[in-house]
Design an enzyme around this catalytic site. Structure first.
Site, PDB file in Angstrom:
ATOM      1  CB  ALA A  11      -0.924  -0.002   1.216  1.00 47.22           C
ATOM      2  NE  ARG A  69       7.209   2.807  11.480  1.00 50.36           N
ATOM      3  CZ  ARG A  69       6.154   2.249  12.053  1.00 50.36           C
ATOM      4  NH1 ARG A  69       5.605   1.204  11.480  1.00 50.36           N
ATOM      5  NH2 ARG A  69       5.649   2.703  13.174  1.00 50.36           N
ATOM      6  CD  GLU A 103       9.774  -3.414  11.902  1.00 48.82           C
ATOM      7  OE1 GLU A 103       8.749  -2.795  11.595  1.00 48.82           O
ATOM      8  OE2 GLU A 103      10.925  -2.992  11.661  1.00 48.82           O
ATOM      9  CG  HIS A 152       4.730  -5.254  10.746  1.00 47.21           C
ATOM     10  ND1 HIS A 152       4.299  -3.963  10.500  1.00 47.21           N
ATOM     11  CD2 HIS A 152       6.039  -5.163  11.052  1.00 47.21           C
ATOM     12  CE1 HIS A 152       5.317  -3.124  10.668  1.00 47.21           C
ATOM     13  NE2 HIS A 152       6.386  -3.824  10.996  1.00 47.21           N
ATOM     14  CG  ASP A 165       0.142  -6.200  12.793  1.00 46.35           C
ATOM     15  OD1 ASP A 165       0.562  -6.138  11.622  1.00 46.35           O
ATOM     16  OD2 ASP A 165       0.124  -5.218  13.568  1.00 46.35           O
ATOM     17  CG  ASN A 223       1.551   5.698   4.141  1.00 46.46           C
ATOM     18  OD1 ASN A 223       2.172   5.362   3.139  1.00 46.46           O
ATOM     19  ND2 ASN A 223       1.673   6.882   4.711  1.00 46.46           N
ATOM     20  CB  CYS A 237      -1.188  -0.759  11.951  1.00 44.27           C
ATOM     21  SG  CYS A 237      -1.022  -2.091  10.790  1.00 44.27           S
TER      22      CYS A 237
HETATM   23  O1  SUG Z   1       6.122   0.334   8.726  1.00 43.59           O
HETATM   24  N1  SUG Z   1       4.019   2.286   6.707  1.00 43.59           N
HETATM   25  C1  SUG Z   1       4.205   1.498   7.890  1.00 43.59           C
HETATM   26  C2  SUG Z   1       2.929   0.754   8.209  1.00 43.59           C
HETATM   27  C3  SUG Z   1       3.008   0.036   9.533  1.00 43.59           C
HETATM   28  C4  SUG Z   1       1.847  -0.865   9.771  1.00 43.59           C
HETATM   29  N2  SUG Z   1       1.957  -1.468  11.054  1.00 43.59           N
HETATM   30  C5  SUG Z   1       1.584  -2.731  11.365  1.00 43.59           C
HETATM   31  N3  SUG Z   1       1.365  -3.652  10.467  1.00 43.59           N
HETATM   32  N4  SUG Z   1       1.546  -3.042  12.622  1.00 43.59           N
HETATM   33  C6  SUG Z   1       5.368   0.503   7.757  1.00 43.59           C
HETATM   34  O2  SUG Z   1       5.504  -0.093   6.685  1.00 43.59           O
HETATM   35  C7  SUG Z   1       4.630   4.010   5.077  1.00 43.59           C
HETATM   36  C8  SUG Z   1       5.202   5.406   5.084  1.00 43.59           C
HETATM   37  C9  SUG Z   1       5.275   6.025   3.740  1.00 43.59           C
HETATM   38  O3  SUG Z   1       5.466   5.336   2.750  1.00 43.59           O
HETATM   39  O4  SUG Z   1       5.155   7.282   3.638  1.00 43.59           O
HETATM   40  C10 SUG Z   1       4.931   3.237   6.354  1.00 43.59           C
HETATM   41  O5  SUG Z   1       5.894   3.482   7.015  1.00 43.59           O
END
Ligand code: SUG
Length: 452
Positions: free
Chosen positions: A27, A138, A174, A250, A252, A365, A371
């Site tokens: 995404a 992150r 994570e 992840h 989850d 995103n 999440c």
């Molecule tokens: O780390 N997306 C996050 C989404 C985290 C989802 N968390 C869980 N599944 N628990 C990631 O991939 C996208 C940011 C950007 O592209 O601007 C982002 O960091």
């Protein structure tokens, strides 16, 4: 003592944007450079919190982090006034600027791993902020996450705070997104299951071919040691590399659990039969007898559909009359997920209700309902010892909606990230927020100390 699970949701920050930063997150890649709507994003997040609070689920908020992260940009060699830093970053490396602007701390499931006091040898609640070492944008979150958690859970006789693991991809951690806890009721000790994607120090072990495995076995084992977990009530399972390659960056994204229920995709774990036999055996030996495993076969919901709909990134919560599953609205758009959910309610499981929540700004995103929240199991005394200002009441909800409406932009274009006014707006918003959440100073900056 009465004990409950509290959902701490990340408030979506004023710089919410789509920069395509997250490798392996389909995404995020698909929405790269799309125009974002920070105000709508934050209001969607708040509406989700309010919905859960109205269902009777304890709900609290985690504040956003300061973005753009000026200290990070300066560490990367961009100098001068704040405006000059932003301008030269935009000209020389838009991707670094975007990384330092990401509002990614909203995904609180990656903020930390939390072990309840029933599971730890010293009887304290243990917190380790995730180092998030596999994605640069992150990895910037960990220090402030640690300060926020310490500010909320201050009492050292009840809460133990560990520093994030050393920030190296071999120890990539994570947080709770790769952590499952099964228990009878929240008052009782649980089985903590850590799901990792690869061995950090053994290059010959199997790993996904297409996308990075963010969590390593060594990181998971370190957290279990730090949290003083009983190894007879702890499991380490490998995530299926095919699931990661299909976009489940992840765990989850392919499993969700609550108390004695585990809802999981048949392809979630590497060597699924082995993983499930271990879960069954450990659970029955040490935690509970009535484990309910709900497996979703690929023939019903292919992995690609699970990733597209985020079916497993739902929140499974305990209600007085059974459990409820809080799904993203995207589950209604993907026929296989929609059908599965329709039939789920007729199966013999504790899940009595399915609700759909619109968090599309976050979903674009790769962040679904699960999440956006960090689960913290607290007994009454621990909850009373936590900072009270972050618990969502009707009054706090109204104040937060008003705060978002006053401070957030309707739209954010990729070029806006270097606008010095956005920095000032974000700092002003955060300054006001920490005062009404009564958290003290959790950010490195102080308003009035801008560099001009
Ligand atoms: O780390 N997306 C996050 C989404 C985290 C989802 N968390 C869980 N599944 N628990 C990631 O991939 C996208 C940011 C950007 O592209 O601007 C982002 O960091």
């Amino acid at each position: 003592m009465p004990t409950r699970e509290i959902n701490f949701d990340g408030l979506i920050g004023p710089t919410h944007n789509y920069a395509g930063l997250a490798e392996g997150n389909l995404a995020s890649q698909a929405h790269r450079l799309a125009v974002s709507n920070p105000r709508q994003a934050a209001l969607q997040g708040l509406a989700k919190m309010k919905f859960l609070a109205d269902l009777g689920i304890a709900q609290a908020v985690l504040p956003p982090q300061e973005r753009p992260d000026m200290a990070a940009l300066r560490r990367l060699g961009f100098g001068g006034s704040d405006a000059q830093v932003l301008d030269s970053a935009k000209r020389q490396s838009p991707v670094l600027l975007a990384a330092c602007c990401s509002a990614s701390a909203m995904w609180a499931a990656n903020a930390a791993t939390v072990s309840p006091s029933t599971d730890t040898a010293d009887g304290r609640v243990h917190f380790t902020p995730a180092n998030l070492a596999s994605q640069f944008h992150r990895s910037l979150e960990a220090p402030t996450t640690g300060r926020i958690l310490r500010a909320i859970f201050r009492d050292e006789s009840r809460f133990a705070h560990h520093p994030p693991l050393p920030a190296n991809a071999r120890l990539g951690d994570e947080g709770a997104a790769n952590h499952i806890r099964l228990c009878g009721a929240h008052e009782h000790g649980g089985l903590e299951i850590f799901v990792y994607g690869r061995d950090g120090f053994n290059a010959t072990s199997s790993a996904p071919a297409r996308f990075p495995a963010r969590q390593t076995r060594e990181a998971s084992e370190s957290i279990a040691r730090l949290h003083q977990l009983d190894l007879t009530r702890t499991l380490f399972l490998r995530q299926n590399p095919d699931a990661i390659d299909a976009g489940a960056f992840h765990n989850d994204v392919v499993t969700v659990s609550n108390e004695n229920v585990l809802l999981y995709h048949a392809d979630a774990f590497a060597d699924s039969a082995f993983a499930l036999a271990h879960i069954r055996e450990s659970v029955s030996k040490v935690v509970l007898e009535d484990l309910i495993l709900i497996e979703v076969p690929a023939s019903e919901v292919p992995l690609a559909d699970a990733v597209r709909s985020y079916l497993f990134n739902s929140q499974l919560v305990s209600m007085d009359d059974g459990m409820a599953l809080i799904c993203p609205t995207e589950c209604q758009d993907v026929p296989s997920s929609r059908e599965f959910l329709k039939h789920l309610l007729h199966k013999q499981t504790p899940i009595r209700n399915v609700h759909f929540i619109n968090v599309r700004q976050s979903m674009n995103n790769g962040g679904g309902p699960a999440c956006l929240r960090l689960r913290v199991v607290l007994n009454d005394a621990e909850q009373a010892a936590a900072a009270s200002g972050v618990f969502l009441s009707d009054a706090l909800y109204v104040a937060l909606v008003d705060w978002v409406q006053r401070h957030y932009r309707e739209e954010l274009y990729p070029d806006d990230l270097s606008d010095p006014l956005l920095l000032i707006e974000s700092r002003t918003a955060l300054d006001e927020l920490t005062r009404f959440l009564q958290l003290g100073s959790v950010y490195p900056f102080q308003l009035g100390n801008e560099q001009s």
